[in-house]
Design a protein around this motif. Structure first.
Motif, mmCIF file in Angstrom:
data_model
loop_
_atom_site.group_PDB
_atom_site.id
_atom_site.type_symbol
_atom_site.label_atom_id
_atom_site.label_comp_id
_atom_site.label_asym_id
_atom_site.label_seq_id
_atom_site.Cartn_x
_atom_site.Cartn_y
_atom_site.Cartn_z
ATOM 1 N N LEU A 155 0.794 -1.041 0.007
ATOM 2 C CA LEU A 155 0.017 -0.088 0.061
ATOM 3 C C LEU A 155 0.780 1.165 0.051
ATOM 4 O O LEU A 155 0.328 2.240 -0.394
ATOM 5 C CB LEU A 155 -0.853 0.103 1.336
ATOM 6 C CG LEU A 155 -2.012 1.100 1.387
ATOM 7 C CD1 LEU A 155 -3.067 0.740 0.031
ATOM 8 C CD2 LEU A 155 -2.727 1.119 2.542
ATOM 9 N N VAL A 156 2.027 1.145 0.477
ATOM 10 C CA VAL A 156 2.970 2.494 0.298
ATOM 11 C C VAL A 156 3.369 2.727 -0.940
ATOM 12 O O VAL A 156 3.151 3.836 -1.372
ATOM 13 C CB VAL A 156 4.259 2.060 0.967
ATOM 14 C CG1 VAL A 156 5.200 3.312 1.100
ATOM 15 C CG2 VAL A 156 4.216 1.649 2.509
ATOM 16 N N GLY A 157 3.294 1.700 -1.700
ATOM 17 C CA GLY A 157 3.597 1.970 -3.239
ATOM 18 C C GLY A 157 2.416 2.777 -3.921
ATOM 19 O O GLY A 157 2.321 3.635 -4.769
ATOM 20 N N THR A 158 1.203 2.362 -3.406
ATOM 21 C CA THR A 158 -0.242 2.862 -3.936
ATOM 22 C C THR A 158 -0.049 4.416 -3.503
ATOM 23 O O THR A 158 -0.653 5.268 -4.273
ATOM 24 C CB THR A 158 -1.257 2.180 -3.377
ATOM 25 O OG1 THR A 158 -1.297 0.753 -3.433
ATOM 26 C CG2 THR A 158 -2.636 2.939 -3.847
ATOM 27 N N PHE A 159 0.262 4.834 -2.252
ATOM 28 C CA PHE A 159 0.216 6.161 -1.709
ATOM 29 C C PHE A 159 1.254 6.995 -2.368
ATOM 30 O O PHE A 159 1.147 8.097 -2.819
ATOM 31 C CB PHE A 159 0.545 6.223 -0.281
ATOM 32 C CG PHE A 159 -0.686 6.199 0.556
ATOM 33 C CD1 PHE A 159 -1.226 7.182 1.328
ATOM 34 C CD2 PHE A 159 -1.271 4.805 0.699
ATOM 35 C CE1 PHE A 159 -2.273 7.048 2.105
ATOM 36 C CE2 PHE A 159 -2.506 4.574 1.535
ATOM 37 C CZ PHE A 159 -3.003 5.707 2.127
ATOM 38 N N LEU A 160 2.295 6.521 -2.782
ATOM 39 C CA LEU A 160 3.435 7.147 -3.614
ATOM 40 C C LEU A 160 2.987 7.461 -4.804
ATOM 41 O O LEU A 160 2.991 8.495 -5.125
ATOM 42 C CB LEU A 160 4.704 5.914 -3.951
ATOM 43 C CG LEU A 160 5.647 6.398 -4.901
ATOM 44 C CD1 LEU A 160 6.467 7.679 -4.346
ATOM 45 C CD2 LEU A 160 6.635 5.370 -5.035
ATOM 46 N N MET A 161 1.994 6.248 -5.659
ATOM 47 C CA MET A 161 1.600 6.958 -7.012
ATOM 48 C C MET A 161 0.351 8.061 -6.812
ATOM 49 O O MET A 161 0.125 8.898 -7.562
ATOM 50 C CB MET A 161 1.201 5.581 -7.659
ATOM 51 C CG MET A 161 2.133 4.499 -7.839
ATOM 52 S SD MET A 161 3.698 5.236 -8.520
ATOM 53 C CE MET A 161 3.124 5.589 -10.236
ATOM 54 N N ILE A 162 -0.277 7.746 -5.495
ATOM 55 C CA ILE A 162 -1.217 8.867 -5.528
ATOM 56 C C ILE A 162 -0.788 10.157 -5.427
ATOM 57 O O ILE A 162 -1.444 11.139 -5.763
ATOM 58 C CB ILE A 162 -2.221 8.368 -4.132
ATOM 59 C CG1 ILE A 162 -3.153 7.519 -4.532
ATOM 60 C CG2 ILE A 162 -3.126 9.569 -3.621
ATOM 61 C CD1 ILE A 162 -3.920 6.816 -3.398
ATOM 62 N N GLY A 163 0.476 10.229 -4.776
ATOM 63 C CA GLY A 163 1.068 11.636 -4.640
ATOM 64 C C GLY A 163 1.401 12.183 -5.670
ATOM 65 O O GLY A 163 1.686 13.426 -6.020
ATOM 66 N N LEU A 164 2.149 11.210 -6.665
ATOM 67 C CA LEU A 164 2.424 11.624 -7.812
ATOM 68 C C LEU A 164 1.198 12.416 -8.843
ATOM 69 O O LEU A 164 1.539 13.138 -9.234
ATOM 70 C CB LEU A 164 3.196 10.540 -8.768
ATOM 71 C CG LEU A 164 4.495 10.104 -7.973
ATOM 72 C CD1 LEU A 164 5.018 8.855 -8.735
ATOM 73 C CD2 LEU A 164 5.721 11.070 -8.105
ATOM 74 N N MET A 165 0.191 11.634 -8.483
ATOM 75 C CA MET A 165 -0.793 11.922 -9.463
ATOM 76 C C MET A 165 -1.710 13.370 -8.975
ATOM 77 O O MET A 165 -1.887 14.197 -9.899
ATOM 78 C CB MET A 165 -2.015 10.801 -9.368
ATOM 79 C CG MET A 165 -3.396 11.191 -10.104
ATOM 80 S SD MET A 165 -4.704 10.216 -9.863
ATOM 81 C CE MET A 165 -5.057 10.330 -7.983
ATOM 82 N N LEU A 166 -1.717 13.552 -7.582
ATOM 83 C CA LEU A 166 -2.267 14.809 -7.190
ATOM 84 C C LEU A 166 -1.226 15.823 -7.501
ATOM 85 O O LEU A 166 -1.619 17.049 -7.603
ATOM 86 C CB LEU A 166 -2.331 14.595 -5.599
ATOM 87 C CG LEU A 166 -3.597 13.614 -5.058
ATOM 88 C CD1 LEU A 166 -3.607 13.478 -3.540
ATOM 89 C CD2 LEU A 166 -4.692 14.015 -5.734
ATOM 90 N N GLY A 167 0.144 15.623 -7.256
ATOM 91 C CA GLY A 167 1.042 16.562 -7.563
ATOM 92 C C GLY A 167 1.111 17.135 -8.929
ATOM 93 O O GLY A 167 1.102 18.349 -9.302
ATOM 94 N N SER A 168 0.689 16.030 -9.901
ATOM 95 C CA SER A 168 0.577 16.528 -11.411
ATOM 96 C C SER A 168 -0.504 17.394 -11.687
ATOM 97 O O SER A 168 -0.402 18.152 -12.528
ATOM 98 C CB SER A 168 0.537 15.132 -12.342
ATOM 99 O OG SER A 168 1.934 14.465 -11.847
ATOM 100 N N ILE A 169 -1.547 16.946 -10.884
ATOM 101 C CA ILE A 169 -2.953 17.415 -11.281
ATOM 102 C C ILE A 169 -3.064 18.930 -10.776
ATOM 103 O O ILE A 169 -3.083 20.012 -11.180
ATOM 104 C CB ILE A 169 -4.250 16.814 -10.607
ATOM 105 C CG1 ILE A 169 -4.322 15.372 -11.634
ATOM 106 C CG2 ILE A 169 -5.485 17.416 -10.774
ATOM 107 C CD1 ILE A 169 -5.194 14.757 -10.911
ATOM 108 N N MET A 170 -2.351 19.019 -9.424
ATOM 109 C CA MET A 170 -2.534 20.197 -8.525
ATOM 110 C C MET A 170 -1.560 21.228 -8.806
ATOM 111 O O MET A 170 -1.704 22.511 -8.481
ATOM 112 C CB MET A 170 -3.065 19.843 -7.051
ATOM 113 C CG MET A 170 -4.101 19.102 -6.809
ATOM 114 S SD MET A 170 -4.160 18.634 -5.079
ATOM 115 C CE MET A 170 -4.131 20.290 -4.305
ATOM 116 N N GLY A 171 -0.213 20.235 -8.977
ATOM 117 C CA GLY A 171 0.796 21.347 -9.168
ATOM 118 C C GLY A 171 0.857 22.454 -10.204
ATOM 119 O O GLY A 171 1.280 23.563 -10.080
ATOM 120 N N GLY A 172 0.134 22.158 -11.569
ATOM 121 C CA GLY A 172 -0.019 23.226 -12.481
ATOM 122 C C GLY A 172 -0.689 24.424 -12.108
ATOM 123 O O GLY A 172 -0.167 25.298 -12.187
#
Length: 453
Positions: A155-172
């Motif tokens: 599940l740690v890997g899942t949270f890793l990918m969720i963070g990458l997704m949120l960063g890509s969406i909200m970072g812009g």
């Protein structure tokens, strides 16, 4: 008005002002390299284990050291040096690789019934016995992330990918709304804080949440740090600096097994990596400047002019006030024309990325390409502990194998361009991934596959 990127170079010159910003962001990428997989690969690692049995494991000394060297290693049921005692308490099961092993979650409950003994299989009721390396202490051991809680580890890997997704969406949005400097600096700050907090979390969910924050902040730091670099850097340097940014990040990631080896306690490891991030944070606070393009696009004329004067002073160039006036007049003229056109234009939104055929085609192609790259990269990295062999050397090989690919990318981009470079390297990656199942007996095949990524 001329392109703000070119304007900065024309008026203030390309010198120390830009170079020190680039150096700080590249240095931050290098230091942030170990943070990506420190939680998913090393912190929650669970060494070989079985149920704790007092009759077998109660022979340890009060200091915790073993009386017998064999107790530091869990021997296979087929090992000729194995004592017969363990078979009275631990059942044998078949592992994922079809090899016999001692059960990790079940034990025998030996009960006496008259003159006979009955062996009933029950779940571990006194905890687990871990066969770790000397001095090793992981979160998987501390929180017993095994058996009924084994699902917590992947599940740690899942949270890793969720963070990458949120960063890509909200970072812009963060970058466009508050500026490139703010987005990049916020990423470095959040990365430093989350790495330090992970070392003190009292519960396993804290590792997951801090991993999410780390991956989110890494996207802010790297992606929008690169936007800032591209907006202050001349065109002929951009490709090399962009690839160098990823190259330094992969070199930094290769230091993760060194941290894990030197700091066997997972809290010391994560804390040490968090402290290292401070060395990127401090220069970033004092050196980073806002993007001239962003200042112009958001009507911040005073800040833009102040930035030009500062850049010229640092670069030891004399600012041409006449040329600045001409560029200002051109900017106002183009701004007026743009305002007249905007009144007749439809307001753009994210939906136009799908509505416009040209953009839709590009997005589909890049999305599929990025999906394939991430699947191979993260698939190999997150499964480093499942490979046979020394996990420190394996992860070092997985991380170090990227370096030749990045160096070749720098060279090939200059010769044949980005598109052909991307196609060639992805084709090589796909080929090795296809033949990997046919070469399972070769221990270094996953490393070869990643080397071409």
């Amino acid at each position: 008005m001329a392109d703000p990127n070119d304007t900065l170079g024309r008026l203030a010159g390309f010198g120390l002002f830009q170079k020190r910003i680039i150096a700080v962001l590249l240095f931050a990428s290098f230091l942030a390299g170990p943070t990506t997989f420190m939680g998913s690969v090393f912190a929650v690692y669970t060494p070989p284990h079985r149920c704790y049995v007092h009759e077998l494991d109660g022979q340890e000394t009060s200091s915790g050291t073993k009386n017998d060297e064999k107790t530091t290693k869990l021997l296979s049921p087929t090992d000729p040096n194995l004592s017969d005692n363990i078979s009275w308490y631990i059942p044998v099961e078949e592992g994922a690789d079809d090899e016999l092993r001692w059960s990790r979650c079940y034990m025998y409950n030996n009960t006496n019934e008259g003159n006979s003994t009955t062996n009933n299989t029950i779940k571990c009721n006194e905890g687990w016995r871990y066969f770790e390396e000397p001095g090793e202490f992981t979160a998987g051991m501390e929180f017993d992330l095994v058996c009924d809680k084994a699902w917590v580890v992947p599940l740690v890997g899942t949270f890793l990918m969720i963070g990458l997704m949120l960063g890509s969406i909200m970072g812009g949005y963060v970058s466009d709304r508050f500026g490139r400097k703010v987005a990049s600096l916020a990423g470095i700050v959040a990365l430093t804080v989350s790495s330090l907090l992970m070392a003190f979390t009292p519960v396993w969910i804290g590792i997951h949440l801090m991993t999410l924050v780390q991956s989110f902040s890494n996207i802010l730091r790297m992606a929008f740090g690169m936007v800032l670099i591209n907006e202050i850097c001349p065109n002929n340097y951009r490709h090399r600096i962009s690839v160098s940014n990823i190259l330094l990040s992969s070199i930094g990631a290769a230091f993760l097994p060194l941290f894990a080896f030197c700091f066997r306690n997972w809290r010391y490891m994560t804390g040490a990596i968090g402290i290292v991030q401070i060395f990127a944070l401090l220069p970033a606070i004092f050196v980073l400047e806002e993007s001239p393009r962003w200042l112009c696009q958001n009507g911040k004329e005073k800040q833009y002019k102040r930035l030009l004067h500062k850049a010229a002073k640092v670069n030891k160039n004399k600012l041409n006030e006449t040329e600045m006036s001409e560029l200002e007049n051109e900017r106002l003229r183009l701004s007026d024309k743009s305002g007249e056109k905007d009144t007749n234009k439809e307001k753009l939104s994210y939906l136009h990325l799908i509505k416009i055929p040209f953009l839709r085609k590009r997005i589909i192609i890049f999305s599929l390409a990025w999906l394939s790259v991430c699947s191979s990269f993260y698939g190999l990295s997150l499964n480093a502990n499942n490979l046979k062999g020394n996990r420190y050397l394996l992860y070092l090989g997985l991380s170090g194998a990227e370096t030749p690919g990045h160096i070749l990318s720098i060279l090939t981009i200059q010769k044949i361009g980005c598109r052909l470079t991307f196609v060639i390297f992805n084709t090589i990656t796909g080929f090795f991934l296809l033949i990997t199942p046919l070469l399972q007996s070769v221990n270094n095949v996953p490393i070869i596959a990643k080397m071409s990524d």
